[in-house]
Every structure is written in structure tokens, then in C-alpha cells.
Design an enzyme around this catalytic site. Sequence first.
Site, PDB file in Angstrom:
ATOM      1  N   ASN A 113     -21.235  40.829 -61.493  1.00  0.00           N
ATOM      2  CA  ASN A 113     -21.085  39.377 -61.439  1.00  0.00           C
ATOM      3  C   ASN A 113     -22.092  38.749 -62.392  1.00  0.00           C
ATOM      4  OD1 ASN A 113     -20.769  36.684 -60.774  1.00  0.00           O
ATOM      5  ND2 ASN A 113     -21.786  36.856 -58.788  1.00  0.00           N
ATOM      6  N   TRP A 114     -21.606  38.241 -63.525  1.00  0.00           N
ATOM      7  CA  TRP A 114     -22.498  37.700 -64.546  1.00  0.00           C
ATOM      8  C   TRP A 114     -23.037  36.327 -64.177  1.00  0.00           C
ATOM      9  CZ3 TRP A 114     -20.239  38.854 -70.082  1.00  0.00           C
ATOM     10  CH2 TRP A 114     -20.028  40.236 -70.214  1.00  0.00           C
ATOM     11  N   LYS A 115     -22.427  35.695 -63.178  1.00  0.00           N
ATOM     12  CA  LYS A 115     -22.814  34.339 -62.781  1.00  0.00           C
ATOM     13  C   LYS A 115     -22.734  33.401 -64.000  1.00  0.00           C
ATOM     14  CE  LYS A 115     -25.476  36.233 -58.988  1.00  0.00           C
ATOM     15  NZ  LYS A 115     -26.649  36.063 -58.095  1.00  0.00           N
ATOM     16  N   HIS A 139     -18.751  33.758 -52.591  1.00  0.00           N
ATOM     17  CA  HIS A 139     -20.103  34.219 -52.905  1.00  0.00           C
ATOM     18  C   HIS A 139     -21.122  33.297 -52.240  1.00  0.00           C
ATOM     19  CE1 HIS A 139     -23.721  35.113 -55.254  1.00  0.00           C
ATOM     20  NE2 HIS A 139     -23.157  36.268 -55.521  1.00  0.00           N
ATOM     21  N   GLU A 141     -23.669  31.872 -53.227  1.00  0.00           N
ATOM     22  CA  GLU A 141     -24.035  30.689 -54.006  1.00  0.00           C
ATOM     23  C   GLU A 141     -22.952  29.621 -53.912  1.00  0.00           C
ATOM     24  OE1 GLU A 141     -26.634  33.519 -56.947  1.00  0.00           O
ATOM     25  OE2 GLU A 141     -24.689  32.780 -57.621  1.00  0.00           O
ATOM     26  N   GLU A 171     -23.597  40.780 -48.696  1.00  0.00           N
ATOM     27  CA  GLU A 171     -24.735  40.368 -49.516  1.00  0.00           C
ATOM     28  C   GLU A 171     -25.690  39.525 -48.683  1.00  0.00           C
ATOM     29  OE1 GLU A 171     -23.241  38.018 -52.796  1.00  0.00           O
ATOM     30  OE2 GLU A 171     -22.545  36.495 -51.408  1.00  0.00           O
ATOM     31  N   GLY A 195     -31.320  37.792 -55.862  1.00  0.00           N
ATOM     32  CA  GLY A 195     -32.157  37.169 -56.877  1.00  0.00           C
ATOM     33  C   GLY A 195     -33.621  37.060 -56.505  1.00  0.00           C
ATOM     34  N   SER A 213     -29.865  42.269 -55.159  1.00  0.00           N
ATOM     35  CA  SER A 213     -30.946  42.935 -55.898  1.00  0.00           C
ATOM     36  C   SER A 213     -30.708  44.435 -56.047  1.00  0.00           C
ATOM     37  CB  SER A 213     -32.305  42.660 -55.241  1.00  0.00           C
ATOM     38  OG  SER A 213     -32.599  41.273 -55.252  1.00  0.00           O
ATOM     39  N   GLY A 253     -25.546  41.708 -59.497  1.00  0.00           N
ATOM     40  CA  GLY A 253     -25.815  40.442 -60.156  1.00  0.00           C
ATOM     41  C   GLY A 253     -26.572  40.634 -61.453  1.00  0.00           C
ATOM     42  N   GLY A 254     -27.869  40.323 -61.433  1.00  0.00           N
ATOM     43  CA  GLY A 254     -28.676  40.346 -62.650  1.00  0.00           C
ATOM     44  C   GLY A 254     -28.633  41.651 -63.414  1.00  0.00           C
TER      45      GLY A 254
END
Length: 252
Positions: free
Chosen positions: A9-11, A94, A96, A166, A172, A213, A234-235
Amino acid sequence: MRKPFVAGNWKMNKTIAETRDLVSQLSEKISAITGVEKIICPPFVSLQTASALIGDSDIGLGAQNMHWEEKGAFTGEVSPAMVKELCGYVILGHSERRAYFNESDEIVNRKLISAQKYDLTPIVCVGETLDQYESKLTREVVSRQTSQSLRDVSPDFAPRIVVAYEPVWAIGTGKASNGLEANAVVKDVIRPALTELFGLETAQAIRVLYGGSVTSSNAAEFFGQPDIDGALVGGASLKLDEFAAITRAAAG
């Protein structure tokens, strides 16, 4: 056997030009990794570019969100029909989206029903906040989210659903749940909720990922758990070597 699944997931990261560079390099690194279903989810504006670069490879493409209506006066939204032209997958609910855009279980469910209609493979996210975790409300919150977000789905479509657990407090922040703790939530909370919805056989067929994470350093700990079938990354999905290492770990 549930096939391992890794989604990046590049967000809200990477321009179209940056997407072109990242997908080209990433494709070289992960195309040869077999035994795992692997997808990337760039921002909407980069989906067409990513789709062209992926081509006929075994890397799937997903959207990060969508509206539940096919078309209409919904300024700024993207419909499932639009997503379907480029993608086979879509992330729904998600944390967010739930936190920053007030998406409720009912909204997530409406999107899931729409994904079913448009034959999109949904990745439905559930998870508790830090306050809920510290208040020992994990079971109550995650069970409710699973039951309400996934209700009214056709039994034939249900095995296609991918659930991502999640814990919001681990997204994050650099804090990751440990493998045993995450597996216990999947085994004792999510799969029982899925069993109540769809029956034991289907509940055991649905893949459940861990997200929060995930890195190359801790991926194997999560993938080694019997009820965790992969990761929503994610990141680390924006880092070539990291995402490749996570994908290899999932493949075993």
C-alpha cells in the site's frame, strides 16, 4: 492450503514519474518470486502507468479505496467501474480511511458489496486503536468490525475476500505487534467472526494478513504463524529491497 499474499500500500506517495521508476525496478526484483500472490496499490493517478508496466506479469494491481456507487454526483470519488478497468484488487476500510474520513463499518460494507458486484478482490481492513488496545477492547472492536464490514456477502464470493488485521497503534509508528499476539487475534477473534458469517470451511479458506510496521526484519515472525497468511505492507513497500525481502519471506 491458503496461498500467501503480500500487498504493498503506497498510500499518498509517488508521482507518476516516480511510479514508473519504482514499478520498473520492483518488477525485476519480485517477478521471479513464486508461491505468493503479490500486488501493489499505487495512488489513483498512477494506476494506469503501473498497469502498463506490469503488463502480463504475475504482479497484481490494486486501488487504495473506491466509492460504492457506479457513477453519480460524488465529486472527487472513484467508482468501482473505474477501478475495474485497471485493477483486480481494492483496499477497503483502511484504518486511515476510518480515522481521517469517518468511514464506518456500514460504509465499508457497502463498498464490499460493490466490489463483489464488480468482481474485484477486496482487502478489508480491521483493527483497534491504541486507546482500545490499552483498554483491552481488541476482541470487541475487531469482532464487530469483521462481522459488520463483511455481512451480506454471497457465500460463493466470500472465499475471495482478503482480511487485513492492522492494529492501528502499530501503523507508521515503528511499533509492531509480535507474531504470537497478532496470530491470537486472527485465530480467536477474526476467524470465529468469519465462521459465524460464512461457516467453518469458508472461514478457514479466507486469507488473513497482518499489517502494521511490517519490515524485512520481522516479516518471518508473522508469516511463521499458522493463521497469518501474509502482509499488507505500508512504508516498506516503497523500498525495493525491503518489499522484495518481505515477499520472499512470505513465499517461504
